[in-house]
Structure formats: C-alpha cells, structure tokens
Write an enzyme that holds these catalytic residues in place. Structure first.
Site, PDB file in Angstrom:
ATOM      1  N   ASP A  67       0.828  -1.216   0.000  1.00  0.00           N
ATOM      2  CA  ASP A  67       0.000   0.000   0.000  1.00  0.00           C
ATOM      3  C   ASP A  67       0.854   1.254   0.000  1.00  0.00           C
ATOM      4  O   ASP A  67       2.060   1.202   0.225  1.00  0.00           O
ATOM      5  CB  ASP A  67      -0.964  -0.014   1.199  1.00  0.00           C
ATOM      6  CG  ASP A  67      -0.277  -0.394   2.513  1.00  0.00           C
ATOM      7  OD1 ASP A  67       0.965  -0.383   2.562  1.00  0.00           O
ATOM      8  OD2 ASP A  67      -0.987  -0.708   3.471  1.00  0.00           O
ATOM      9  N   ASN A 136      -7.655  -2.847  14.267  1.00  0.00           N
ATOM     10  CA  ASN A 136      -9.038  -3.177  13.896  1.00  0.00           C
ATOM     11  C   ASN A 136      -9.090  -4.368  12.938  1.00  0.00           C
ATOM     12  O   ASN A 136     -10.124  -4.620  12.329  1.00  0.00           O
ATOM     13  CB  ASN A 136      -9.738  -1.961  13.274  1.00  0.00           C
ATOM     14  CG  ASN A 136      -9.009  -1.447  12.028  1.00  0.00           C
ATOM     15  OD1 ASN A 136      -8.047  -2.052  11.569  1.00  0.00           O
ATOM     16  ND2 ASN A 136      -9.482  -0.332  11.495  1.00  0.00           N
ATOM     17  N   HIS A 138      -7.240  -4.750  10.186  1.00  0.00           N
ATOM     18  CA  HIS A 138      -6.971  -4.478   8.761  1.00  0.00           C
ATOM     19  C   HIS A 138      -5.670  -5.134   8.316  1.00  0.00           C
ATOM     20  O   HIS A 138      -4.749  -5.339   9.110  1.00  0.00           O
ATOM     21  CB  HIS A 138      -7.017  -2.981   8.445  1.00  0.00           C
ATOM     22  CG  HIS A 138      -5.861  -2.145   8.873  1.00  0.00           C
ATOM     23  ND1 HIS A 138      -6.029  -0.977   9.598  1.00  0.00           N
ATOM     24  CD2 HIS A 138      -4.531  -2.251   8.659  1.00  0.00           C
ATOM     25  CE1 HIS A 138      -4.847  -0.424   9.795  1.00  0.00           C
ATOM     26  NE2 HIS A 138      -3.921  -1.175   9.254  1.00  0.00           N
ATOM     27  N   GLU A 143      -9.636  -1.806   5.378  1.00  0.00           N
ATOM     28  CA  GLU A 143     -10.311  -1.523   6.642  1.00  0.00           C
ATOM     29  C   GLU A 143     -11.566  -2.389   6.770  1.00  0.00           C
ATOM     30  O   GLU A 143     -12.059  -2.926   5.771  1.00  0.00           O
ATOM     31  CB  GLU A 143     -10.692  -0.040   6.676  1.00  0.00           C
ATOM     32  CG  GLU A 143      -9.518   0.920   6.545  1.00  0.00           C
ATOM     33  CD  GLU A 143      -8.725   1.103   7.837  1.00  0.00           C
ATOM     34  OE1 GLU A 143      -8.697   0.179   8.679  1.00  0.00           O
ATOM     35  OE2 GLU A 143      -8.139   2.193   7.997  1.00  0.00           O
TER      36      GLU A 143
HETATM   37  C1  GLP Z   1      -0.472   0.181   8.667  1.00  0.00           C
HETATM   38  C2  GLP Z   1      -0.181  -0.609   7.391  1.00  0.00           C
HETATM   39  C3  GLP Z   1      -0.322  -2.068   7.607  1.00  0.00           C
HETATM   40  C4  GLP Z   1       0.316  -2.452   8.916  1.00  0.00           C
HETATM   41  C5  GLP Z   1      -0.444  -1.844  10.057  1.00  0.00           C
HETATM   42  C6  GLP Z   1       0.172  -2.111  11.418  1.00  0.00           C
HETATM   43  O1  GLP Z   1      -1.575   0.971   8.650  1.00  0.00           O
HETATM   44  N1  GLP Z   1      -0.943  -0.205   6.247  1.00  0.00           N
HETATM   45  O2  GLP Z   1       0.269  -2.763   6.512  1.00  0.00           O
HETATM   46  O3  GLP Z   1       0.323  -3.856   9.071  1.00  0.00           O
HETATM   47  O4  GLP Z   1      -0.611  -0.469   9.884  1.00  0.00           O
HETATM   48  O5  GLP Z   1       1.304  -1.302  11.649  1.00  0.00           O
HETATM   49  P1  GLP Z   1       2.337  -1.587  12.787  1.00  0.00           P
HETATM   50  O6  GLP Z   1       3.150  -2.745  12.339  1.00  0.00           O
HETATM   51  O7  GLP Z   1       3.171  -0.343  12.894  1.00  0.00           O
HETATM   52  O8  GLP Z   1       1.576  -1.881  14.029  1.00  0.00           O
END
Ligand code: GLP
Length: 242
Positions: A67, A136, A138, A143
């Site tokens: 993304d 959440n 995702h 989402e």
């Molecule tokens: C982001 C990314 C995800 C990621 C998630 C968790 O929003 N788009 O790909 O897995 O958040 O992030 P973190 O690893 O910093 O907890």
C-alpha cells in the site's frame, strides 16, 4: 492457518527473515510481497544482516509493496516508499528497477490497480507475502467493511488507523486516503506470513483466529488460504483460547 508463538520480536524477525533469505537463495527471480509499519522492522534487520554477512543476495528478487498513501509525494519522509528505502532497500543489493509500488498520486486509480495486477502476474505472482495487522484487523489498508475487497483500490482510512499512524506525521497532516492491494490480491500469494507483536494487537489476533470469517475483520480472510502462518509474541497471543 498455522500459528507460531515465539518469545520476542527479535526471534520472530529472525525466523521470518530467514524464510525470505531462503527463498532468495533457492529461487531465481523470487517475488516478495512487503509491508510497512513497525512490525516488520526486525525481519528487515535480519535480512540486512544476512546480506552484509554475504549469506544472501537479493539481486534477482522483485518486490511489490502492499500500500501507499494518497496525496503525499513519494519523496516525502512519511511515504511508504521512503520507509522501505530506509528500513530495507537502501541496505541490500535489490536493484531499484525491481521495486514496485502502488502510485498513491495516480489520477486514475482503476488504471493503476490494473497496472499493479498485471505487473505482479507478469512476474509469476507473489511467492511470499509479509503482512502486519491493524488494531481493527486491517491488512494492507483494507479496513473493516461490508464486503471483502479484491483488486487494488483507493480507500478512505478509518479514524482508528488515522489515530494510530498520525503520530508519524509532524509536518503535514496525515493523508486520509491510501491505495492498497485488495484482500483477494493478497490471497493470491503462494505463501503468506502475518506477524503480530505486542498487547495492542491481542484483540485483533483473537478475532482473526477465533472470530467468524468476515470483512468486518479483513484478516479473517487469511483462514481460507492454503499456506498462511501467523507469528505472534506472547502479548499478542495472550487472548487466544488455545
Ligand atoms: C499500517 C499498514 C499495515 C500495517 C499496520 C500495522 O496501517 N498499512 O500494513 O500492518 O498499519 O502497523 P504496525 O506494524 O506499525 O503496528
């Protein structure tokens, strides 16, 4: 879905990083699906250390990231492209031409989605997809929703995701939209590894593994994949029944 609980994030990073290194050694033109966020950093550090020790080369690997933010220049320090440069790409021998990203500044999201789908297909599909998980549930930036998504698309970020990620934005407001691979595109990877560490992920992990399969928790879709493994540390696994 296989579940592996290891003592801490460093051990998880070594175990998962080794799988990416092994794939790079064994398969010419291996295709990695990569993720941003804090969670994959120990994995990337392991890969960098193995490269520096001359135990692996990534020169024939191709990468696709999950993304990218919309309305943020690729050169901005908070773009996911810059994150990957800093945390992995600048430290290994991956040719820049082998790196592909969704263009968050595209004026035609449908054409960009189709470009990405075709580019992944032309490389033979993603061999190993790395995922984190949002609080959440995702994955990528898929989402909670009424339906599972399929191909890449432009999505509005939820208040919880904006709250979680806006701490990284100190000069410009956090973008409200992102381009993300859809759940269906993620599920096409031959092998998937999701990492969740820390107590803030315990509820999402419980729903992912023990809740009903539903687009209200996009990560539950992984339960239908033939080769998906979840790596957890004890705080992230704390709410599981088994
Ligand atoms: C982001 C990314 C995800 C990621 C998630 C968790 O929003 N788009 O790909 O897995 O958040 O992030 P973190 O690893 O910093 O907890």
């Amino acid at each position: 879905m296989k579940v592996v609980v290891l003592d801490d994030e460093e051990r998880i990073g070594s175990a998962v990083g080794e799988q990416f290194c092994a794939l790079a050694r064994e398969k010419a033109n291996a295709v990695f699906g990569l993720a941003t966020g804090m969670t994959p950093i120990p994995t990337y550090q392991y890969m960098i250390a193995q490269y520096k020790a001359k135990n692996v080369s990534f020169s024939s690997v191709r990468t696709f990231n999950l993304d990218e933010y919309c309305d943020l220049p690729r050169a901005h320090k908070n773009s996911f492209y810059q994150f990957m440069l800093q945390e992995l790409f600048a430290h290994i021998d991956l040719p820049p031409a082998h790196i592909d990203f969704l263009d968050g500044n595209t004026t035609d999201e449908f054409a960009e989605s189709e470009r990405y789908r075709t580019a992944i297909e032309a490389c033979g599909g993603i061999d190993l997809q790395l995922l984190g998980i949002g609080r959440n549930g995702h994955i990528g930036f898929n989402e909670p929703a009424e339906n599972f998504t399929v191909e890449s698309y432009k999505t509005a970020l939820t208040p919880s995701t904006i709250a979680a990620n806006s701490i990284y934005f100190d000069d410009v407001p956090m973008p409200k939209y992102a381009m993300t691979m859809g759940v269906g595109a993620i599920l096409r990877a031959k092998k998937i590894i999701l990492i969740a560490t820390g107590s803030s992920k315990a509820d999402a992990v419980k729903t992912m593994l023990e809740g009903e399969v539903s687009p209200r928790c996009p990560a539950t879709a992984l339960r239908d994949h033939a080769d998906a493994t979840v790596y957890l540390d004890p705080p992230a696994a704390a709410r599981l029944c088994h």
